[in-house]
Scaffold this active site. Structure first.
Site, short mmCIF file in Angstrom:
data_model
loop_
_atom_site.label_atom_id
_atom_site.label_comp_id
_atom_site.label_asym_id
_atom_site.label_seq_id
_atom_site.Cartn_x
_atom_site.Cartn_y
_atom_site.Cartn_z
N ARG A 87 0.84 -1.19 0.00
CA ARG A 87 0.00 0.00 0.00
C ARG A 87 0.88 1.24 0.00
NH1 ARG A 87 -2.61 0.16 6.13
NH2 ARG A 87 -0.64 0.15 7.26
N GLU A 143 -3.04 7.97 7.24
CA GLU A 143 -1.68 8.01 7.81
C GLU A 143 -0.68 8.42 6.73
OE1 GLU A 143 -0.69 4.39 9.89
OE2 GLU A 143 -1.94 4.95 11.60
N GLU A 174 -7.73 5.48 15.52
CA GLU A 174 -7.42 4.05 15.53
C GLU A 174 -6.65 3.70 16.78
OE1 GLU A 174 -4.93 2.70 12.34
OE2 GLU A 174 -6.08 3.71 10.81
N HIS A 209 -4.47 -9.16 12.61
CA HIS A 209 -4.65 -7.96 13.43
C HIS A 209 -5.99 -8.06 14.14
CE1 HIS A 209 -4.91 -3.77 14.60
NE2 HIS A 209 -3.73 -3.52 14.08
C1 GAL Z 1 -2.40 1.80 10.86
C2 GAL Z 1 -3.17 1.92 9.56
C3 GAL Z 1 -4.28 0.90 9.46
C4 GAL Z 1 -3.77 -0.45 9.88
C5 GAL Z 1 -3.20 -0.37 11.28
C6 GAL Z 1 -2.67 -1.69 11.79
O1 GAL Z 1 -1.11 2.27 10.70
O2 GAL Z 1 -3.73 3.21 9.43
O3 GAL Z 1 -4.75 0.87 8.14
O4 GAL Z 1 -2.79 -0.85 8.98
O5 GAL Z 1 -2.14 0.53 11.28
O6 GAL Z 1 -2.17 -1.57 13.09
#
Ligand code: GAL
Length: 664
Positions: free
Chosen positions: A114, A153, A311, A362
């Site tokens: 990505r 991000e 997040e 995850h």
């Molecule tokens: C963040 C990201 C998410 C996912 C997450 C996993 O950095 O924005 O899309 O990848 O980490 O921890």
């Protein structure tokens, strides 16, 4: 739209990233029931959805997203809708491989994961803008749309692109900053090593070179890269704003001491509300302290205003070497710790754990095990807790201590060819912060040009680079009564990384009443002793007292008999200098002395390991308390615990438990 006026539709937000494009319709329908059960109020949608929304150039498949938006709205769930630009689709990188970024060694980063885009590529920018605009036009009037989420991000994987696109944009940026090549030559000190440029067109990104690249070039490339990524955000933001002038816009930051290259203190002015992502590191035994520091940094970035936790994780992530699930109660404590320190939303990556792809291990609110799982039961409990917090929305964290945090000083102090490769930025930030955390003192983590007026205690770790105005503001704060404490290798250079000559620590020499003529960094493994029996490593220097008095002295090592920690009366305040890397005990003793001298107080008198932070707003005063210990504690605090509805003068908190007491 201003940040102050931003509010989520209902109370403290609760939800997470939602990727319906990964699932068949029966699962999507079940998701809505589960979201209602968990009390979800907001989800982030379409972050990585470009290839699902435009599978071929110019061919759009909006149906699934239309349905998702309609169903979410019908379920009373708001949407933070993304521009879908976080990952270019394969047809785009196939057609335009020139949009791919390059590393410092010239390696082209391949598609297939990505964020494979060179942010300065005009072609990339045109496509991203087109996609963001298409999403905006499609959903401009949709009632579920609560917030725009630009990209994702930005700069996470590619903070620096060294491609030819970057070279062109870097020169443009340098022209804006310096105007002409001679000004740049002076700033970069190019008389050294025959580096004088005769034309700005000769300048390149600091790609891998035979040996150390010019430090001015490296520092400006770091500044440029952060600004260029921000300019990308601004371009997409403005496109969204043109279509929907009243819908607030954010992009999720990564405010923590793990994210070095994005100067969020500059970025914050370009969002309507600051949002951030935070992940704990499972093998860090003090990860709750790191979380607190990151949250305080986020609040500083947000100028003290409430912010959104966009997040975090319910349990394990997939990207650490060993991904440990959270301990019982840890998700609740993590979530409420962010709320304590200013978050008005508690969101997760992600709603439902993926079955395929790089992040399939995850954690999520709905794990692989489904509804019948501890994680989902905990999610329901958390959703219920969050739903009770509406009264504190918009309130502000109270603090009379500040820790100065500066991205440019971080970048500059960790450049190569310095007195010691062991001097790193975050090290003293975290050490000083931890010592204050243990004493329950809430700290605002602020940029050096913040208004320092309200602070009685100001800690300044490793501020290697500082401009004259910021140095003067710290001196003025001490004069009017603050206790200011500065650690070693601070004040050394100006904003173009030129040494402030005449003796170290340059910009702070007068304020501190010390003068150093030579550094004596310690060798690997070397440790010295101070006169209070504590130890230090990594750094010593030959400090001469020119107005200060020695608080601690070295008893051995290269600086035996010389000052290690000093203090000077300055007007109504004082200035302290810590000229070595003290061990935990020594740092704690100095911080205790600073607390005593400055008179800063904890939010609440609680035993060590219990965290308490006060937020004050229109509805009164709220103390969020998190018991990180295994012991029961009694909180002497009159008021109602919003989590339980219990009104009392003494709230008893079990080991690991939390309370949010509305005082009064
Ligand atoms: C963040 C990201 C998410 C996912 C997450 C996993 O950095 O924005 O899309 O990848 O980490 O921890």
């Amino acid at each position: 739209m201003s940040i102050e006026s931003f509010h989520l539709p209902s109370g403290v937000g609760f939800g997470g990233d939602y990727n319906p494009e990964q699932w068949p319709d029966d699962v999507r329908l079940a998701d809505l029931d589960l979201m209602r059960e968990a009390g979800v109020t907001i989800v982030s949608v379409a972050i990585f959805a470009w290839a699902s929304l435009e599978p071929e150039e110019g061919v759009y498949t909006w149906d699934w997203l239309d349905t998702t938006m309609d169903r979410l709205h019908a379920s009373g769930i708001a949407v933070s809708l993304a521009t879908a630009t976080a990952s270019p689709p394969p047809w785009l990188t196939t057609k335009h491989p020139e949009i791919l970024p390059r590393t410092v060694d010239g390696v082209v980063l391949s598609p297939g994961s990505r964020q494979a885009y060179a942010v300065s590529s005009p072609t990339w920018r045109a496509y991203a803008l087109r996609m963001a605009t298409a999403v905006a036009e499609r959903y401009r009037d949709h009632p579920a749309l609560a917030l725009w989420h630009v990209d994702n991000e930005i700069g996470c994987h590619v903070p620096h692109d060294y491609s030819d696109h970057a070279a062109v944009a870097f020169r443009r940026w340098l022209r804006d900053r310096y105007g002409d090549v001679e000004t740049l030559n002076a700033a970069w000190g190019t008389a050294f090593w025959s580096q004088r440029y005769s034309d700005l067109e000769e300048v390149l990104p600091p790609r891998t070179a035979p040996t150390h690249a010019n430090p001015g070039q490296q520092l400006d490339f770091a500044r440029f890269s952060s600004d260029e990524l921000l300019a990308y955000h601004v371009e997409l933001r403005d496109a969204l704003r043109a279509v929907t002038p009243t819908v607030p816009i954010t992009t999720n930051f990564m405010c923590s001491t793990a994210t070095k290259w994005l100067n969020y203190q500059r970025w914050a002015a370009e969002v309507d509300v600051v949002s951030t992502d935070h992940y704990t590191i499972s093998d860090d035994p003090e990860r709750h302290v790191e979380l607190a520091l990151s949250a305080d940094l986020t609040r500083g970035v947000a100028g003290g205003r409430p912010w959104l936790l966009m997040e975090h994780s319910t349990g394990a992530v997939n990207w650490q070497p060993r991904n440990r699930a959270k301990a019982p109660g840890e998700m609740m404590r993590n979530s409420l710790a962010h709320v304590a320190r200013g978050a008005d939303a508690v969101m997760f990556f992600q709603w439902r754990a993926a079955a395929a792809g790089a992040e399939k291990f995850h954690s999520a609110l709905v794990p692989h095990a489904g509804r019948d799982s501890q994680v989902f039961r905990d999610a329901v409990t958390l959703g219920d807790a969050v739903s009770r917090l509406a009264p504190l929305v918009g309130s502000r964290v109270q603090s009379s201590a500040a820790l100065v945090f500066d991205y440019e000083a971080w970048w500059a102090v960790e450049l190569d060819s310095h007195p010691s490769a062991d001097v790193t930025y975050v090290d003293r930030v975290r050490a000083l912060y931890t010592a204050l955390w243990r004493r329950g003192v809430t700290v605002d983590v602020v940029p050096p040009d913040a208004d320092l007026d309200g602070y009685d205690l100001i800690l300044v770790p490793t501020l290697y680079l500082v401009n004259d105005a910021d140095a003067a503001a710290l001196a003025a704060a001490a004069s009017r009564g603050a206790t200011v404490a500065i650690t070693y290798f601070s004040g050394i250079v100006d904003e173009v990384d030129h040494v402030r000559t005449g003796g170290y620590p340059g910009a702070f020499r007068e304020l501190l009443g010390v003068r150093t003529d030579e550094f004596f960094p310690l060798l690997d493994g070397e440790r010295v002793t101070l006169d209070d029996g504590t130890t230090a490593d990594l750094w010593t220097e030959r400090v001469e007292l020119t107005g200060a008095t020695a608080v601690r002295t070295f008893t051995d090592g290269p600086m035996a008999g010389r000052p290690a920690v000093t203090r000077r009366d300055v007007g109504a305040g004082a200035a302290w200098y810590v000229a070595t890397r003290q061990d935990g005990e020594g740092t704690a003793a100095v911080v205790d002395a600073l607390i005593a001298e400055s008179g800063v107080r904890p939010a609440l008198d609680v035993p060590e390991g219990v965290e308490a932070v006060r937020r004050v707003g229109e509805n009164g005063s709220f103390v969020v308390v998190l018991n990180h210990t295994a012991e029961r504690v009694d909180l002497h605090l009159r008021g109602t615990d919003l989590l339980t509805g219990t009104r009392s003068e003494v709230h008893t908190l079990a080991g690991g438990a939390c309370a949010v007491v509305h005082e009064g």
